[in-house]
Design a protein around this motif. Structure first.
Motif, mmCIF file in Angstrom:
data_model
loop_
_atom_site.group_PDB
_atom_site.id
_atom_site.type_symbol
_atom_site.label_atom_id
_atom_site.label_comp_id
_atom_site.label_asym_id
_atom_site.label_seq_id
_atom_site.Cartn_x
_atom_site.Cartn_y
_atom_site.Cartn_z
ATOM 1 N N TYR A 155 91.190 -1.414 -27.438
ATOM 2 C CA TYR A 155 89.760 -1.222 -27.713
ATOM 3 C C TYR A 155 89.560 -0.398 -28.981
ATOM 4 C CZ TYR A 155 84.886 -0.083 -26.834
ATOM 5 O OH TYR A 155 83.538 0.067 -26.949
ATOM 6 N N ASP A 190 90.545 -2.255 -32.099
ATOM 7 C CA ASP A 190 89.509 -3.256 -32.304
ATOM 8 C C ASP A 190 88.304 -2.621 -32.995
ATOM 9 O OD1 ASP A 190 88.722 -5.876 -32.046
ATOM 10 O OD2 ASP A 190 87.434 -5.395 -30.347
ATOM 11 N N GLU A 229 98.207 1.210 -33.703
ATOM 12 C CA GLU A 229 98.387 0.679 -32.362
ATOM 13 C C GLU A 229 99.782 1.025 -31.840
ATOM 14 O OE1 GLU A 229 97.295 -3.365 -32.306
ATOM 15 O OE2 GLU A 229 97.729 -3.617 -30.181
ATOM 16 N N ASN A 244 88.948 -2.175 -36.599
ATOM 17 C CA ASN A 244 88.825 -3.416 -37.354
ATOM 18 C C ASN A 244 87.383 -3.867 -37.519
ATOM 19 O OD1 ASN A 244 91.559 -3.540 -37.604
ATOM 20 N ND2 ASN A 244 91.843 -4.872 -35.819
ATOM 21 N N ARG A 245 86.534 -3.473 -36.584
ATOM 22 C CA ARG A 245 85.142 -3.911 -36.650
ATOM 23 C C ARG A 245 84.257 -2.930 -37.390
ATOM 24 N NH1 ARG A 245 83.145 -7.026 -31.718
ATOM 25 N NH2 ARG A 245 84.989 -8.052 -30.947
#
Lengths: 330, 299
Positions: free
Chosen positions: B175, B178, B160, B181-182
């Motif tokens: 986004y 994220d 990031e 991480n998902r």
């Protein structure tokens, strides 16, 4: 003319070389990606296997990460003591297998009717099938419960006997009914798969059978069904697995069921009280080591998905190849 | 008695009705009846009395309670919709990408396919939920990440920072990180979608690619000019499937279940589920309208 030739040849060779290089690079990237994604998928299973064979001592040993130092089967033994595993396994297999067969039959019939035996209004009915997929099951949850609690087909039973309907909660009848009438879990999807598959079978095959004097029923059973093996395998696998993993419908209509998925989500408390009574502290379950508890429930999860993995191991080859011809495609 | 001779088409039609009979009975008894009941419940107050249930019609009171009085309903509803909007594009992208990967020829392709379809078997329903809140696993994960040099959380943090420093748009960066991480959630939810895409890719005739190659198209061009248009109806199918799947088990459905069977407020529970269903339908309808026009049909 000579300079032109000299000029052109290296250019062509360069292009060829760069193509080889990019092809090689792509192969490398693809390899890394495949390994990475496969690792992410397999990781939780490996983790569970590693946990299941660990001894309690290894839990607090920071040098032990993957391979246990004290290899043991104690976790399995303990889980087997708390839970009647053979019985749970048998009930789960029977229930999943039974609903699988019933769903397969009704969905194959319905899918064939939608694909080949059209009548006026059958397209509208098919829209309704899609509609049943779209509605979340929770929307009809309460009325469904009430329906099985007081089961009565359109009030006919009450009309004849004068008594209100039969209570089916706590029995396996709701499963039989819902799968035999093609209204079980995600059953609309199975009808959709069968319809798409039968639509893909050429009309000529059907017509040839009719000309040879076969009736519609014979054509369906002797010509169409043997051709539909890929769709049947796919639907059977989905139906079995989804029933096996389901807790929504099973906890709705059964009281304290002996089924794998339900056991997995409730086992922690059971193990805790067992361990507590073992240690002589019958009153409180708070003294049980949460890590040890989690180790045991991980072992149970592994035991719960083991039958599925074994089944997948055998069906996999067939399944993965058959998907290509399933006609899941819209 | 006059014997009526039926044409083959009529015979087929009659047989079709017969074949559909179980489904039709099931639809009426186990779906149409309950859904009407459910609508009735949502508009009334349901009381359990000695001789059964009694219904009082109270209009839209239950809907008002859900929106204005319930402490968590609005929050959970928006959360589950936002969650869906974040996850579904990622799932579609990932599954299309994996399917094109798995469609190529390489060694151990069978094994790779078997692994990629494993989530279809394992990641549906209860097991996924149990996995999420497990102490042992998170402990082991953190132990592993300490060893392997700050694996999961810190890494996306680094990423990031790097991206923001390089001048990328912040919301895009958020986004993307994220998504990183998902990744497990995304992968475990895309089994069926990969299956559908792969089946679609198999159905494209190789002669199209051959012709394109002879004309001098690169692999990239071939993907956008051949693969993408042919596969576009499946993108629509997958989109709808992913949305339904994302909505079929989340916090919202749990809340609906709890309202019904823990607090025994059946009317409120029905109202909640109807609002939820309406939201899903509106989203599906809008997306369908937007995308269906752009879809290319081969025939």
């Amino acid at each position: 003319m000579k300079p032109v030739v000299q000029f052109k040849q290296p250019a062509v060779r360069n292009k060829w070389a760069s193509r080889v290089v990019t092809a090689f690079l792509w192969k490398l990237v693809r390899f890394v990606l495949l390994i990475g994604i496969s690792y992410v998928i397999v990781y939780p299973i490996l983790l569970k296997i590693s946990i299941a064979f660990k001894d309690k001592k290894d839990l607090y040993n920071s040098t032990v990460v993957w391979i246990p130092k004290h290899f043991t089967l104690d976790n399995f033994r303990l889980v087997l003591q708390v839970i009647d595993y053979p019985k749970v396994l048998l009930t789960s297999v029977l229930l999943s297998g039974g609903t699988m067969l019933l769903q397969m039959i009704t969905c194959a019939l319905a899918g064939y009717a939608f694909a080949k035996l059209k009548f006026r209004g059958s397209n509208i009915l098919f829209m309704l099938v899609i509609f049943t997929i779209l509605v979340p099951p929770q929307t009809i949850m309460v009325p469904t419960y009430a329906l099985y609690k007081n089961f009565d087909i359109f009030g006919i039973y009450e009309l004849i006997t004068g008594r209100p309907g039969v209570n089916l909660i706590g029995t396996y009848w709701p499963f039989v009914l819902s799968s035999a009438l093609a209204m079980g879990l995600k059953t609309g999807l199975f009808i959709y798969i069968f319809r798409q598959f039968f639509r893909g079978i050429p009309k000529e095959i059907e017509e040839a059978a009719y000309i040879d004097g076969a009736s519609i029923l014979t054509t369906f059973f002797r010509v169409m069904l043997p051709n539909a093996v890929p769709a049947i395998v796919t639907v059977m696998l989905f139906a079995f697995v989804w029933q096996w993993n389901d807790t929504y419908f099973t906890t709705l209509v059964l009281i304290n069921p002996d089924l794998m998925a339900v056991k997995v989500s409730t086992v922690a408390g059971q193990i805790a009280s067992y361990l507590a009574s073992e240690a002589g502290i019958a009153t409180s379950t708070g003294n049980v080591d949460p890590f040890y508890l989690s180790m045991l429930s991980n072992t149970l999860i592994l035991m719960a998905i083991l039958p599925l993995i074994i089944m997948y191991f055998f069906a996999q080859r067939y399944f993965v190849e058959s998907v290509e011809r399933t006609g899941i495609v819209g | 008695m006059i014997k009526v001779r039926l044409t083959q088409e009529q015979k087929k039609g009659r047989m079709g009705v017969l074949f559909l009979a179980p489904w039709l009975i099931g639809f009426l008894l186990l779906f149409a009846l309950p859904i009407v009941e459910s609508l009735k419940y949502s508009l009334s107050q349901l009381e359990l009395t000695a001789e059964g249930m009694s219904l009082h019609f109270i209009g839209l009171e239950n809907f008002k309670t859900a929106f204005l009085e319930h402490p968590a309903y609005n929050r959970i509803l928006t959360e589950s919709i936002v969650d869906m909007l974040v996850n579904v594009p990622l799932i579609i992208f990932f599954s299309l990408f994996s399917a094109t990967l798995l469609n190529q020829k390489f060694r151990f392709r069978g094994l790779a396919r078997a692994i990629f379809f494993l989530p279809v078997i394992l990641a549906s329903g209860a097991l996924l939920g149990v996995e999420g809140g497990d102490i042992m696993q998170s402990v082991m994960q953190s132990a592993n990440s300490e060893q392997g040099g700050n694996l999961s959380l810190l890494q996306s943090f680094e990423l990031e920072r790097m991206l923001i420093q390089s001048g990328a748009n912040e919301s895009v960066v958020a986004y993307l990180t994220d998504a990183v991480n998902r990744i497990y959630e995304i992968i475990s939810r895309s089994g069926v979608q990969i299956l559908i895409f792969l089946a679609g890719l198999q159905s494209i005739s190789p002669s199209l690619y051959e012709a394109a190659r002879i004309e001098g198209a690169t692999g990239y061009e071939a993907f956008w000019k051949i693969t993408f248009p042919v596969i576009s109806p499946l993108i629509l199918t997958n989109l709808i499937y992913s949305i339904i799947d994302a909505f079929s088990s989340n916090k919202m459905t749990r809340l609906i279940q709890e309202t019904a069977f823990k607090t025994f407020d059946f009317g409120l529970s029905s109202a909640m589920s109807w609002i939820y269903f309406m939201c899903i339908s509106v989203i599906l309808f809008i997306l369908y309208m937007l995308i269906a026009r752009k879809v290319f049909y081969y025939d």
